[in-house]
Write a protein that holds these residues in place. Structure first.
Motif, PDB file in Angstrom:
ATOM      1  N   GLY A   1      65.272  61.497  42.240  1.00 41.43           N
ATOM      2  CA  GLY A   1      63.822  62.077  42.084  1.00 41.43           C
ATOM      3  C   GLY A   1      63.455  63.136  41.269  1.00 41.43           C
ATOM      4  N   ASP A   2      64.263  64.069  41.406  1.00 40.31           N
ATOM      5  CA  ASP A   2      63.005  65.024  40.401  1.00 40.31           C
ATOM      6  C   ASP A   2      63.718  65.125  39.251  1.00 40.31           C
ATOM      7  N   THR A   3      65.342  64.835  38.858  1.00 42.21           N
ATOM      8  CA  THR A   3      65.557  64.683  37.383  1.00 42.21           C
ATOM      9  C   THR A   3      64.515  63.917  36.476  1.00 42.21           C
TER      10      THR A   3
ATOM     11  N   VAL B   1      73.995  77.540  46.177  1.00 43.86           N
ATOM     12  CA  VAL B   1      72.915  76.589  45.313  1.00 43.86           C
ATOM     13  C   VAL B   1      72.823  75.167  46.361  1.00 43.86           C
ATOM     14  N   PRO B   2      71.890  74.761  46.818  1.00 44.10           N
ATOM     15  CA  PRO B   2      71.959  73.139  47.685  1.00 44.10           C
ATOM     16  C   PRO B   2      71.694  72.163  46.638  1.00 44.10           C
ATOM     17  N   THR B   3      73.500  71.695  46.506  1.00 37.92           N
ATOM     18  CA  THR B   3      74.391  70.993  45.399  1.00 37.92           C
ATOM     19  C   THR B   3      74.373  69.352  45.302  1.00 37.92           C
TER      20      THR B   3
ATOM     21  N   PRO C   1      65.787  63.919  49.784  1.00 36.10           N
ATOM     22  CA  PRO C   1      66.947  63.179  48.735  1.00 36.10           C
ATOM     23  C   PRO C   1      67.362  63.913  47.353  1.00 36.10           C
ATOM     24  N   SER C   2      67.272  64.596  46.680  1.00 34.86           N
ATOM     25  CA  SER C   2      67.589  65.152  46.073  1.00 34.86           C
ATOM     26  C   SER C   2      69.344  65.490  45.029  1.00 34.86           C
ATOM     27  N   MET C   3      68.955  65.358  46.688  1.00 35.88           N
ATOM     28  CA  MET C   3      71.043  66.174  47.786  1.00 35.88           C
ATOM     29  C   MET C   3      71.981  64.083  47.459  1.00 35.88           C
TER      30      MET C   3
ATOM     31  N   ASN D   1      74.700  66.958  42.580  1.00 36.12           N
ATOM     32  CA  ASN D   1      75.502  65.834  41.779  1.00 36.12           C
ATOM     33  C   ASN D   1      76.365  66.901  40.654  1.00 36.12           C
ATOM     34  N   PHE D   2      76.511  68.670  41.600  1.00 30.74           N
ATOM     35  CA  PHE D   2      77.549  70.043  41.725  1.00 30.74           C
ATOM     36  C   PHE D   2      77.597  70.399  39.876  1.00 30.74           C
ATOM     37  N   GLY D   3      75.740  70.487  39.427  1.00 34.69           N
ATOM     38  CA  GLY D   3      75.204  70.667  37.927  1.00 34.69           C
ATOM     39  C   GLY D   3      75.073  71.632  38.207  1.00 34.69           C
TER      40      GLY D   3
ATOM     41  N   THR E   1      65.229  75.203  44.612  1.00 36.06           N
ATOM     42  CA  THR E   1      65.175  74.210  43.584  1.00 36.06           C
ATOM     43  C   THR E   1      64.073  73.798  43.231  1.00 36.06           C
ATOM     44  N   ALA E   2      62.814  73.520  44.390  1.00 40.59           N
ATOM     45  CA  ALA E   2      62.054  72.372  44.226  1.00 40.59           C
ATOM     46  C   ALA E   2      60.484  73.430  45.661  1.00 40.59           C
ATOM     47  N   SER E   3      59.606  72.870  44.863  1.00 39.37           N
ATOM     48  CA  SER E   3      58.255  73.526  45.591  1.00 39.37           C
ATOM     49  C   SER E   3      58.642  72.586  47.104  1.00 39.37           C
TER      50      SER E   3
ATOM     51  N   ALA F   1      60.343  71.385  39.914  1.00 38.70           N
ATOM     52  CA  ALA F   1      61.503  70.816  40.456  1.00 38.70           C
ATOM     53  C   ALA F   1      62.417  71.987  39.792  1.00 38.70           C
ATOM     54  N   PHE F   2      63.435  72.818  39.669  1.00 39.40           N
ATOM     55  CA  PHE F   2      64.607  73.162  39.158  1.00 39.40           C
ATOM     56  C   PHE F   2      64.783  72.653  37.553  1.00 39.40           C
ATOM     57  N   LYS F   3      64.205  70.447  37.990  1.00 42.79           N
ATOM     58  CA  LYS F   3      65.341  69.919  36.602  1.00 42.79           C
ATOM     59  C   LYS F   3      63.902  70.671  35.551  1.00 42.79           C
TER      60      LYS F   3
HETATM   61  C1  PLP Z   1      68.191  67.318  41.742  1.00 42.57           C
HETATM   62  C2  PLP Z   1      68.671  68.648  42.709  1.00 42.57           C
HETATM   63  C3  PLP Z   1      69.435  69.317  43.683  1.00 42.57           C
HETATM   64  C4  PLP Z   1      70.980  69.467  43.133  1.00 42.57           C
HETATM   65  O1  PLP Z   1      71.250  70.030  42.143  1.00 42.57           O
HETATM   66  P1  PLP Z   1      72.538  69.069  41.985  1.00 42.57           P
HETATM   67  O2  PLP Z   1      72.746  70.010  39.769  1.00 42.57           O
HETATM   68  O3  PLP Z   1      72.493  67.811  41.172  1.00 42.57           O
HETATM   69  O4  PLP Z   1      73.879  69.849  41.798  1.00 42.57           O
HETATM   70  C5  PLP Z   1      68.986  70.096  44.377  1.00 42.57           C
HETATM   71  N1  PLP Z   1      67.363  70.450  44.842  1.00 42.57           N
HETATM   72  C6  PLP Z   1      66.612  70.198  44.460  1.00 42.57           C
HETATM   73  C7  PLP Z   1      65.481  70.067  44.631  1.00 42.57           C
HETATM   74  C8  PLP Z   1      66.533  69.128  43.251  1.00 42.57           C
HETATM   75  O5  PLP Z   1      66.372  68.298  42.771  1.00 42.57           O
END
Ligand code: PLP
Length: 493
Positions: free
Chosen positions: A143-145, A263-265, A319-321, A267-269, A424-426, A109-111
């Motif tokens: 979930g991803d962080t 951007v799929p958002t 769920p990560s959103m 927490n707006f980071g 943002t994720a696989s 995931a993008f984290k």
């Molecule tokens: C965290 C996450 C998001 C949301 O990103 P934010 O920076 O919190 O807006 C979107 N997609 C995935 C897969 C994530 O893990």
């Protein structure tokens, strides 16, 4: 020299290293750069650079108290073969957009983009500041962080990491990734509540002076791996610069011409990092903020009123959103208000007390660069199925929310500016929903869904997700959402 200040008006300024160690300011505000640095190189000069080289053009501009050597060490250690794509971040055209594939790191995931470098930035900061305490990384995750932070900090000397996730609010794969985490300094708990409960609980611990004293007596100090930490945000600016350069390189636009960012958002980071890239000089026309059914941000962008007073929390297939209290929006409000910490503090107090706030005309004016839209679960699955049958390009559910909102944006505005979508994720992290979307049978078990999806699409399964099912579960704790502190203290004793 760039210094960091709280969004809530306290006059204390911090260096980058100090802000990264602290995570969140004493007045509960978030650290923001006092002024925005400019990129010091021309886009043309970055055309032949690899990801690490682009990172070296961006990070030193924000972290001016680190030496070039220190940052080079952090960057080279973070963005290496851990990433399964040789480019680190491939920028791939499918249909009418370019997908910035941010999910080729260890946890898919993008984290990983920020959390593979944060431990290096933090440990370097501890050396620079002669920090003697053990740093306890406290993390709430949708979930991803959680997994990305655990991978980043596992067995890093002088750190402990404690992660809280919503026990019934993450995908099966996400949960298995976290509860099987190895490393003597890792502590993982499910909570009986949702992500907002986890994040609020963690913020309370940060704001509690008595807890800080107890921790100090144990030789410990808290920091954060959530995107409230500026050390999470700044590395995310890199890939917006990188993707702009790739679009120029691929001939989609000429240096200086604008692009849009979708951007799929949650927490707006991530979207805020795009805004920071624009302040550095990257020409971005619109920031398209995509939400799922938890569409508080869509409504906010359209009305200037942030209102969670009568909003139900939805558990969705992205769920990560699933978030209603979007922390990093506070930073945008600060910038758009003209760095008015008192105004931001009043808005945030309003959110605490009345569960809503209305922004000024000035902030509303600034929001015009943003477009807000949302997609429900059905639309999300339909988008995955349609893009796959049209182009064989496979998206995960979060990216699909962004793709769908982008199609709505285009239809509504007719804007054909070249556009990047943060991927943002696989798809394998959310394989149950993706299987259903591409017409495979519905699987209850996420691991069966991974195998079926792999057999059907031939897309490679990320390393970190292979054999996940047979890994040993090492963390079984589930705690009440009001008992997070006991869990933290227990973990350190
Ligand atoms: C965290 C996450 C998001 C949301 O990103 P934010 O920076 O919190 O807006 C979107 N997609 C995935 C897969 C994530 O893990």
């Amino acid at each position: 020299m760039i210094q960091y200040k709280s969004t809530r008006g306290s006059r204390n300024v911090k260096s980058g290293a100090q802000a990264i160690i602290k995570g969140i300011a004493e007045d509960k505000g978030l650290y923001v750069p006092e002024t925005f640095p400019k990129l010091q190189v021309e886009i043309q000069d970055l055309i032949d650079c690899d990801y690490r080289q682009v990172a070296k053009a961006v990070l030193p501009q924000f972290l001016t108290d680190y030496t070039q050597e220190e940052l080079a060490h952090c960057i080279d250690s973070a963005y290496d073969e851990k990433f399964e794509a040789p480019e680190v971040v491939p920028v791939v055209k499918a249909d009418n957009a370019w997908f910035i594939e941010l999910y080729h790191g260890k946890t898919a995931a993008f984290k990983d983009m920020a959390l593979s470098i944060l431990p290096y930035l933090l440990t370097t900061a501890m050396k620079k500041e002669r920090e003697e305490s053990k740093i306890v990384i406290l993390t709430a995750t949708s979930g991803d962080t959680g997994k990305a932070a655990l991978e980043g900090f596992a067995d890093v000397p002088n750190t402990e990491i404690v992660v809280f996730f919503p026990d019934s609010g993450v995908s099966q794969v996400q949960k298995q990734q976290m509860v099987t985490q190895e490393g003597a300094n890792t502590h993982v708990f499910g909570i009986t509540g949702n992500f907002d409960d986890a994040q609020t609980g963690v913020k309370h611990i940060f704001g509690n002076a008595a807890y800080a004293k107890t921790l100090a007596d144990m030789g410990c100090k808290l920091s954060s791996a959530n995107s409230i930490n500026i050390g999470r945000l700044v590395p995310q600016v890199i890939y917006y610069v990188w993707s702009y350069v790739q679009l120029v390189k691929q001939g989609a636009l000429k240096a200086g011409e604008p692009m849009n960012v979708v951007v799929p958002t949650g927490n707006f980071g991530n979207i805020l990092a795009a805004y920071y890239a624009k302040q550095m000089g990257i020409p971005i026309h619109r920031f398209i903020c995509a939400s799922n059914e938890n569409k508080v941000l869509t409504d906010f962008i359209n009305t200037g009123c942030y209102d969670i007073s009568e909003r139900a929390f939805h558990v969705t297939n992205s769920p990560s959103m699933d978030i209603l209290i979007s922390s990093n929006l506070e930073r945008l409000l600060y910038h758009l208000s003209g760095n008015d910490g008192d105004e931001v503090k009043a808005l945030m107090d309003g959110l605490d007390q009345n569960k809503k706030y209305q922004v000024s005309e000035k902030i509303k004016e600034g929001l015009k660069e943003f477009y807000g839209g949302f997609a429900d679960e059905k639309e999300t699955k339909a988008a995955i199925g349609e893009l796959y049958s049209k182009t064989q390009y496979l998206m995960d559910t979060h990216t699909a929310v962004a793709y769908k909102v982008y199609q709505d944006y285009r239809a509504e505005t007719g804007d054909e500016t070249p556009t990047v979508i943060a991927s943002t994720a696989s798809a394998y992290k959310f394989a149950e929903a993706v299987c259903d979307a591409v017409g495979l049978p519905q699987f209850r078990n996420g691991f069966d869904a991974i195998s079926a999806l792999n057999a059907f699409t031939g897309v490679t399964v990320p390393k970190g997700l292979r054999n996940l099912e047979s890994k040993k579960v090492l963390h079984t704790g589930v705690v009440d959402k009001d008992a997070l502190w006991d869990a933290v203290k227990g973990s350190l004793e």
